[in-house]
Write an enzyme that holds these catalytic residues in place. Structure first.
Site, PDB file in Angstrom:
ATOM      1  N   MET A   9       0.823  -1.214   0.000  1.00  9.50           N
ATOM      2  CA  MET A   9       0.000   0.000   0.000  1.00  9.50           C
ATOM      3  C   MET A   9       0.859   1.269   0.000  1.00  9.50           C
ATOM      4  O   MET A   9       0.668   2.136  -0.853  1.00  9.50           O
ATOM      5  CB  MET A   9      -0.936  -0.021   1.218  1.00  9.50           C
ATOM      6  CG  MET A   9      -1.940   1.091   1.184  1.00  9.50           C
ATOM      7  SD  MET A   9      -3.312   0.786   2.295  1.00  9.50           S
ATOM      8  CE  MET A   9      -2.481   0.579   3.848  1.00  9.50           C
ATOM      9  N   THR A  14      10.573 -10.186  -3.322  1.00  7.73           N
ATOM     10  CA  THR A  14      10.918 -11.327  -2.467  1.00  7.73           C
ATOM     11  C   THR A  14      10.259 -12.598  -2.999  1.00  7.73           C
ATOM     12  O   THR A  14      10.656 -13.703  -2.646  1.00  7.73           O
ATOM     13  CB  THR A  14      10.431 -11.100  -1.017  1.00  7.73           C
ATOM     14  OG1 THR A  14       9.061 -10.751  -1.055  1.00  7.73           O
ATOM     15  CG2 THR A  14      11.224 -10.017  -0.325  1.00  7.73           C
ATOM     16  N   CYS A  43       3.537   7.819  11.153  1.00  3.81           N
ATOM     17  CA  CYS A  43       2.598   8.683  10.423  1.00  3.81           C
ATOM     18  C   CYS A  43       1.988   9.770  11.304  1.00  3.81           C
ATOM     19  O   CYS A  43       1.897  10.938  10.906  1.00  3.81           O
ATOM     20  CB  CYS A  43       1.494   7.835   9.806  1.00  3.81           C
ATOM     21  SG  CYS A  43       0.850   6.578  10.901  1.00  3.81           S
ATOM     22  N   GLN A  54      -7.177   7.688  14.551  1.00  3.88           N
ATOM     23  CA  GLN A  54      -6.363   7.111  13.488  1.00  3.88           C
ATOM     24  C   GLN A  54      -7.142   6.155  12.589  1.00  3.88           C
ATOM     25  O   GLN A  54      -7.927   5.342  13.065  1.00  3.88           O
ATOM     26  CB  GLN A  54      -5.141   6.408  14.098  1.00  3.88           C
ATOM     27  CG  GLN A  54      -4.218   7.409  14.776  1.00  3.88           C
ATOM     28  CD  GLN A  54      -2.937   6.823  15.328  1.00  3.88           C
ATOM     29  OE1 GLN A  54      -2.532   7.185  16.419  1.00  3.88           O
ATOM     30  NE2 GLN A  54      -2.277   5.954  14.594  1.00  3.88           N
ATOM     31  N   GLU A  74       2.543   3.275  19.950  1.00  3.51           N
ATOM     32  CA  GLU A  74       2.171   4.429  19.130  1.00  3.51           C
ATOM     33  C   GLU A  74       2.263   5.725  19.942  1.00  3.51           C
ATOM     34  O   GLU A  74       2.711   6.755  19.443  1.00  3.51           O
ATOM     35  CB  GLU A  74       0.739   4.222  18.605  1.00  3.51           C
ATOM     36  CG  GLU A  74       0.279   5.211  17.559  1.00  3.51           C
ATOM     37  CD  GLU A  74       0.847   4.956  16.171  1.00  3.51           C
ATOM     38  OE1 GLU A  74       1.645   4.012  15.999  1.00  3.51           O
ATOM     39  OE2 GLU A  74       0.504   5.716  15.260  1.00  3.51           O
ATOM     40  N   ARG A  83      -7.920   4.223  17.458  1.00  2.00           N
ATOM     41  CA  ARG A  83      -8.281   3.800  16.084  1.00  2.00           C
ATOM     42  C   ARG A  83      -9.759   4.091  15.871  1.00  2.00           C
ATOM     43  O   ARG A  83     -10.597   3.746  16.720  1.00  2.00           O
ATOM     44  CB  ARG A  83      -8.020   2.303  15.932  1.00  2.00           C
ATOM     45  CG  ARG A  83      -8.234   1.788  14.536  1.00  2.00           C
ATOM     46  CD  ARG A  83      -7.104   2.142  13.611  1.00  2.00           C
ATOM     47  NE  ARG A  83      -5.881   1.431  13.927  1.00  2.00           N
ATOM     48  CZ  ARG A  83      -4.677   1.821  13.508  1.00  2.00           C
ATOM     49  NH1 ARG A  83      -4.530   2.893  12.745  1.00  2.00           N
ATOM     50  NH2 ARG A  83      -3.606   1.127  13.844  1.00  2.00           N
ATOM     51  N   HIS A 119      -5.405  10.333   9.325  1.00  4.86           N
ATOM     52  CA  HIS A 119      -5.258  10.389  10.773  1.00  4.86           C
ATOM     53  C   HIS A 119      -5.565  11.815  11.228  1.00  4.86           C
ATOM     54  O   HIS A 119      -5.053  12.780  10.652  1.00  4.86           O
ATOM     55  CB  HIS A 119      -3.826  10.056  11.189  1.00  4.86           C
ATOM     56  CG  HIS A 119      -3.483   8.586  11.136  1.00  4.86           C
ATOM     57  ND1 HIS A 119      -4.337   7.619  10.677  1.00  4.86           N
ATOM     58  CD2 HIS A 119      -2.341   7.944  11.506  1.00  4.86           C
ATOM     59  CE1 HIS A 119      -3.736   6.432  10.774  1.00  4.86           C
ATOM     60  NE2 HIS A 119      -2.535   6.605  11.261  1.00  4.86           N
ATOM     61  N   GLN A 143      -2.588   9.742   5.849  1.00  7.76           N
ATOM     62  CA  GLN A 143      -1.624   8.887   6.527  1.00  7.76           C
ATOM     63  C   GLN A 143      -0.686   8.188   5.538  1.00  7.76           C
ATOM     64  O   GLN A 143       0.417   7.805   5.884  1.00  7.76           O
ATOM     65  CB  GLN A 143      -2.438   7.887   7.353  1.00  7.76           C
ATOM     66  CG  GLN A 143      -1.704   6.934   8.202  1.00  7.76           C
ATOM     67  CD  GLN A 143      -1.457   5.612   7.517  1.00  7.76           C
ATOM     68  OE1 GLN A 143      -2.201   5.214   6.615  1.00  7.76           O
ATOM     69  NE2 GLN A 143      -0.418   4.920   7.922  1.00  7.76           N
TER      70      GLN A 143
HETATM   71  N1  HSE Z   1       1.301   2.981  13.371  1.00 12.07           N
HETATM   72  C1  HSE Z   1       0.417   3.749  12.587  1.00 12.07           C
HETATM   73  C2  HSE Z   1      -1.008   3.291  12.783  1.00 12.07           C
HETATM   74  C3  HSE Z   1       0.716   3.672  11.128  1.00 12.07           C
HETATM   75  O1  HSE Z   1      -1.208   2.180  13.222  1.00 12.07           O
HETATM   76  O2  HSE Z   1      -1.908   4.056  12.487  1.00 12.07           O
HETATM   77  C4  HSE Z   1       2.114   3.781  10.676  1.00 12.07           C
HETATM   78  O3  HSE Z   1       2.858   4.858  11.117  1.00 12.07           O
END
Ligand code: HSE
Length: 371
Positions: free
Chosen positions: A12, A37, A134, A161, A240, A267, A274, A350
């Site tokens: 992504m 990979t 982010c 987020q 975080e 979240r 975000h 984000q």
């Molecule tokens: N850790 C962040 C999140 C995303 O879970 O929203 C990446 O920086």
């Protein structure tokens, strides 16, 4: 021209990076090589300098690069970076994953905020450059003017987020949950549906009866929120939340004189933006017009949004910001706690400023530096 190898370009963040690089014709400035990979030898993308995909696990093939840009994730960095360095490779490693962020040997990149730290690192021979968390990058893009003027004594960031922070599968899980909840409502008995308490009972039952797929988030996200992101660290914080203080101060190059930062990371059911609500303790009572000027003039992307219902709804929401480079900041007002306390709210994509763009810009800084 420099040889640049890309790893994790199909994920992504990698896809967003490729789109931006194509759009801005960045590939014209380099010889680009694409690694995989799992699909070594298959056809490389049209903008590749070589027709076939190279082996992302081959130290010899990686060693031929001047710069490596990886969005493959932390496990890849953990397994390849040490062996590559031990092999004597002295090229530049530009990474979106968090593995190397807090190492003394690496710099967290967010050039509109810390170009001075990046340039100093380049002159001192630093070779590992890593995109920041982010939430941290988006906060710093929005509050860059206050950081630059050293106006902040401490701040709290309460976050909202998006699902994308977890990954592509998480975004799909959110949509699937939305669909299940919405379908249950649409298909419910029409007489019962007239009664909102019955509708609510149906939705609440759906949260609790195990019918929602929660394999990514561990709890429903649609119609819900989860005040926990990532693993637990010391003193009751999540990782975080810990990144807020540690990465911010590292980005600013002030690990010996830190600005205290803390908050609760949450979240919510948005796709890729975000948002964050800040309480900022200023070092002194700065007039609002000066604050607005400091914040709004810091970089080309931050936009001060008038503290009105119309402007807030029009410009300070994930729906307005998603897929753009804009960093709106609004709800700016002095709090009734006192003139040194500033309230603010920001929102940012984000995947762009939160992930791909700092990495893309670092690559260009390297190529332009001629190092
Ligand atoms: N850790 C962040 C999140 C995303 O879970 O929203 C990446 O920086």
């Amino acid at each position: 021209m420099k040889k640049v190898g890309f790893i994790g370009w199909r994920g992504m963040v990698g896809s967003v990076l490729m789109d931006r690089m194509n759009e801005l014709k960045d590939f014209d400035q380099m010889e680009s090589y694409f690694f995989s990979t799992s699909q070594v030898g298959q056809e490389a993308p049209a903008y590749s300098s070589e027709k076939l995909l190279k082996d992302a696990n081959s130290i010899d093939e990686l060693r031929a690069m001047d710069v490596i840009v990886t969005c493959q994730g932390g496990d890849y960095t953990k397994s390849i970076h040490p062996s590559l360095r031990e092999s004597g490779w002295n090229g530049y490693w530009v990474d979106a994953a968090s593995t190397l962020r807090m190492k003394d040997s690496s710099i967290i990149v967010l050039d509109p905020v810390n170009r001075d730290v990046i340039d100093k690192g380049l002159n001192n021979g630093v070779k590992d450059f890593v995109g920041g968390n982010c939430t941290v990058s988006l906060m710093m893009m929005s509050l860059g003017g206050l950081f630059k003027h050293d106006a902040i004594e401490w701040l709290t960031s309460m976050t909202y987020q998006a699902a994308s922070g977890g990954g592509a599968r998480h975004m799909k899980e959110l949509l699937t949950q939305m669909n299940t909840i919405g379908s249950n409502f649409v298909n419910m008995d029409k007489d019962l549906a007239r009664n909102i308490t019955e509708v609510d009972r149906l939705v609440t039952n759906t949260f609790r009866d195990g019918s929602l797929d929660t394999s990514c988030f561990g709890a429903p996200l649609a119609g819900n929120l989860i005040p926990w992101i990532d693993s637990a660290v010391e003193a009751g914080q999540t990782r975080e939340e810990w990144k807020g203080i540690s990465e911010t101060n590292k980005i600013l190059g002030r690990t010996d004189n830190i600005i205290p930062i803390d908050g609760t990371c949450v979240r919510i059911g948005t796709m890729r933006c975000h948002s964050q609500a800040f309480t900022i303790k200023l070092k002194k009572d700065i007039p609002m017009d000066e604050i607005t000027q400091m914040i709004g003039s810091h970089n080309d992307w931050v936009k001060v949004i008038d503290n009105s219902p119309e402007e807030t709804r029009a410009s300070l929401t994930p729906a307005a910001v998603s897929g753009t480079m804009d960093i709106p900041i609004g709800r700016l007002r002095k709090m009734n706690i006192g003139g040194e306390y500033l309230n603010a709210f920001t929102c940012g994509d984000q995947l762009l400023w939160g992930a791909a763009e700092p990495v893309r810009r670092m690559l260009n800084i390297l190529l332009e530096s001629g190092k």
